[in-house]
Design a protein around this motif. Structure first.
Motif, short mmCIF file in Angstrom:
data_model
loop_
_atom_site.label_atom_id
_atom_site.label_comp_id
_atom_site.label_asym_id
_atom_site.label_seq_id
_atom_site.Cartn_x
_atom_site.Cartn_y
_atom_site.Cartn_z
N GLU A 159 2.01 0.93 -17.89
CA GLU A 159 0.31 1.26 -18.46
C GLU A 159 0.64 1.52 -16.54
N ALA A 160 0.69 -0.29 -16.13
CA ALA A 160 0.82 0.14 -14.33
C ALA A 160 1.33 1.62 -13.29
N GLU A 161 2.72 1.88 -13.66
CA GLU A 161 3.42 2.88 -13.58
C GLU A 161 2.68 4.11 -14.02
N ALA B 265 0.72 -0.98 -0.16
CA ALA B 265 0.27 -0.15 -0.38
C ALA B 265 0.89 1.36 -0.01
N PHE B 266 0.58 2.52 -0.66
CA PHE B 266 1.48 3.28 -1.32
C PHE B 266 1.07 4.88 -0.85
N ASP B 267 1.20 5.69 -0.94
CA ASP B 267 0.93 7.14 -0.43
C ASP B 267 1.74 7.96 -1.57
N ASP B 268 2.88 7.28 -2.13
CA ASP B 268 3.73 8.18 -2.80
C ASP B 268 4.66 7.50 -4.45
N VAL B 269 4.81 7.92 -5.53
CA VAL B 269 4.83 7.05 -5.97
C VAL B 269 6.08 6.43 -6.46
N ASP C 253 8.92 1.16 -7.05
CA ASP C 253 9.52 -0.10 -7.51
C ASP C 253 9.44 -1.27 -6.77
N PHE C 254 7.91 -1.07 -5.70
CA PHE C 254 7.14 -2.09 -5.58
C PHE C 254 6.96 -3.23 -6.98
N VAL D 100 -2.93 0.33 -3.68
CA VAL D 100 -3.10 -1.03 -3.46
C VAL D 100 -2.12 -1.21 -4.57
N VAL D 101 -1.26 -2.00 -4.61
CA VAL D 101 -0.57 -2.66 -5.92
C VAL D 101 -0.25 -3.95 -5.70
N GLU D 102 -0.28 -4.54 -6.29
CA GLU D 102 -0.65 -6.11 -6.40
C GLU D 102 -0.17 -7.54 -7.29
N GLU D 103 0.24 -8.48 -7.32
CA GLU D 103 0.17 -9.24 -8.15
C GLU D 103 -0.70 -9.81 -8.94
N GLY D 104 -0.17 -10.28 -10.83
CA GLY D 104 -1.41 -10.27 -10.99
C GLY D 104 -2.39 -11.80 -11.15
N LEU D 105 -2.98 -12.23 -9.95
CA LEU D 105 -3.46 -13.74 -10.58
C LEU D 105 -4.20 -13.73 -11.35
N VAL D 106 -3.98 -15.22 -11.91
CA VAL D 106 -4.37 -16.19 -12.77
C VAL D 106 -5.39 -16.99 -12.84
N GLY D 107 -6.20 -17.44 -13.18
CA GLY D 107 -7.43 -18.11 -12.88
C GLY D 107 -8.58 -17.97 -12.47
#
Ligand code: AMP
Length: 418
Positions: free
Chosen positions: A154-156, A115-119, A124-125, A176-183
């Protein structure tokens, strides 16, 4: 028994129809195009009164915003029986960062996140994750604050647009930045009385605007529920690993959660993972789940609200399919005021319910579009194929200028082959 349903969309119309099998229902405010329909011996009416001023024995709060704002607490302070969590429990949906924190604490499997408040730290994450990448607003954004992409640039850019407040105002000032899950994605709605949980039939919703899951994310363009969507053993696993531990974690925090817990899950190669928890009935999942609950829905919700869930509803061996009809320009800039044709013809079809989400009456008393998602057309039947055929037969007789809908809702669902 008299029940006050709070809200104005298709979900609230579906709740009203289910509750009116056994109780008198008043919807606050409902929407102006929603018909006041008698169901069995009970009436459904609309009221312009604030929910606090309605006379009722039970309040059922539909949307997330009033829950996050503490409406349930306010009603409970007046000794009313309320189905819906207080502001403490509703934070699960009001803040995605809070939800993730509680899931971690409960040991529930969920996508890696930060979870981030700054760019800069958010970027980095993103670079540490393998992709696809997911960027969400921390706050509420009507189901539209989520980007899932295979393109890190695009995410950035999305992180920048959200944090600046440009894309979603204050809801996006934390991301909130997350890893994308597939299924395959499924939704499991569970009633909770603070301690005990009982599952409702599993549903699947269709979030993208266009056929083949193309186009932008929306609030939901359709849903299906039916036998074989997920087997019973998997439902039990999800309850044991993803829901029970969450309820226990909430209790440890002193949160007495009485309402619906809506788990959005993705069935990955490594097992089910939670994408999100919502604190209210899903829209349009509710429209296909409630027709498959054979029990007295009023009694079930009243039991949960009073902390004494006794009934364990088993899903009816049937199916339901909901096709959402959206206005021209949805979701970016929905157009209002287009006259709707064919409503009565569609509603008269057997095993069809036409649920009003965004309708109004014009000066001549004719129904017109008044929201992004305008109608939810629900077909029911023994199998998904029957339910689907009925829903689309009803869709075929409804029309307005620029009406948008998907033709592939439930097309590849188990049991959907005609
Ligand atoms: P949410 O509002 O969190 O349910 O997200 C809306 C939609 O975005 C979900 O229904 C998924 O289709 C997608 N989504 C959210 N999080 C993820 C993730 N970690 N991986 C893949 N897809 C996701």
């Amino acid at each position: 028994m008299r029940v006050c349903v709070v809200g104005s969309g298709g979900r609230e119309h579906a709740l009203a129809l289910a509750l009116a099998r056994t109780a008198e229902v008043v919807v606050a405010p409902g929407n102006p195009g929603m018909p006041s329909t008698p169901v069995g011996g009970y009436s459904i009416t609309m009221t312009a009164l604030a929910p606090e001023s309605v006379e009722a024995d039970l309040w059922v709060i539909g949307p997330e915003q009033p829950l996050v704002d503490g409406l349930a607490d306010k009603l409970r302070a007046d000794d009313h029986l309320v189905f819906g969590p207080g502001a403490d429990g509703a934070r699960l949906e009001g803040s995605k960062a809070f939800m993730k924190e509680v899931l971690d604490e409960a040991g529930v499997a969920t996508a890696r996140y930060g979870a981030f408040d700054d760019v800069a730290p958010a970027h980095d994450f993103l670079r540490q994750l393998p992709g696809p990448w997911v960027v969400k607003t921390d706050g509420l954004a009507s189901g539209k604050g989520v980007l899932v992409t295979d393109d890190r640039a695009e995410a950035e850019a999305d992180v920048v647009a959200k944090l600046s407040g440009e894309a979603f105002g204050d809801a996006g000032r934390r991301v909130v930045v997350e890893e994308g899950l597939v299924g395959t994605e499924v939704s499991l709605l569970v009633l909770c009385d603070g301690t005990r949980i009982v599952p409702l039939p599993v549903a699947r919703d269709f979030k993208r605007l266009e056929d083949g899951d193309a186009g932008p994310n929306t609030g939901g363009m359709g849903a299906v529920s039916g036998v074989g969507l997920v087997d019973d053993a998997l439902v039990d696993t999800i309850l044991d690993t993803s829901v029970e531990p969450l309820v226990a974690a909430l209790r440890r925090r002193g949160i007495d959660y009485r309402g619906v817990l809506y788990a959005g899950l993705i069935l990955t190669a490594d097992g089910p993972q939670v994408l999100e928890y919502n604190v209210r009935f899903g829209d349009p999942e509710t429209q296909v789940v409630l027709p498959r609950v054979d029990e007295d829905v009023t009694a079930l919700l009243a039991q949960a609200a009073s902390g004494h869930l006794r009934t364990d509803p088993r899903p009816a061996p049937s199916a339901a399919v909901c096709v959402v009809l959206a206005s021209a320009g949805y979701p970016a800039s929905p157009r209002y005021g287009d006259p709707i044709e064919g409503l009565d013809t569609a509603a008269a079809l057997a095993e069809v319910a036409v649920l009003h989400a965004g309708t109004a009456l014009d000066d001549l008393g004719r129904p017109v579009t008044a929201g992004g998602r305008v109608l939810g057309v629900v077909g029911t039947g023994a199998a998904v194929a029957d339910a689907r055929d009925r829903a689309y037969a009803a869709v075929d007789v409804i029309n307005w200028e620029g009406m948008q809908y998907r033709r592939d809702i439930a097309a590849d669902t188990p049991g959907s082959a005609s």
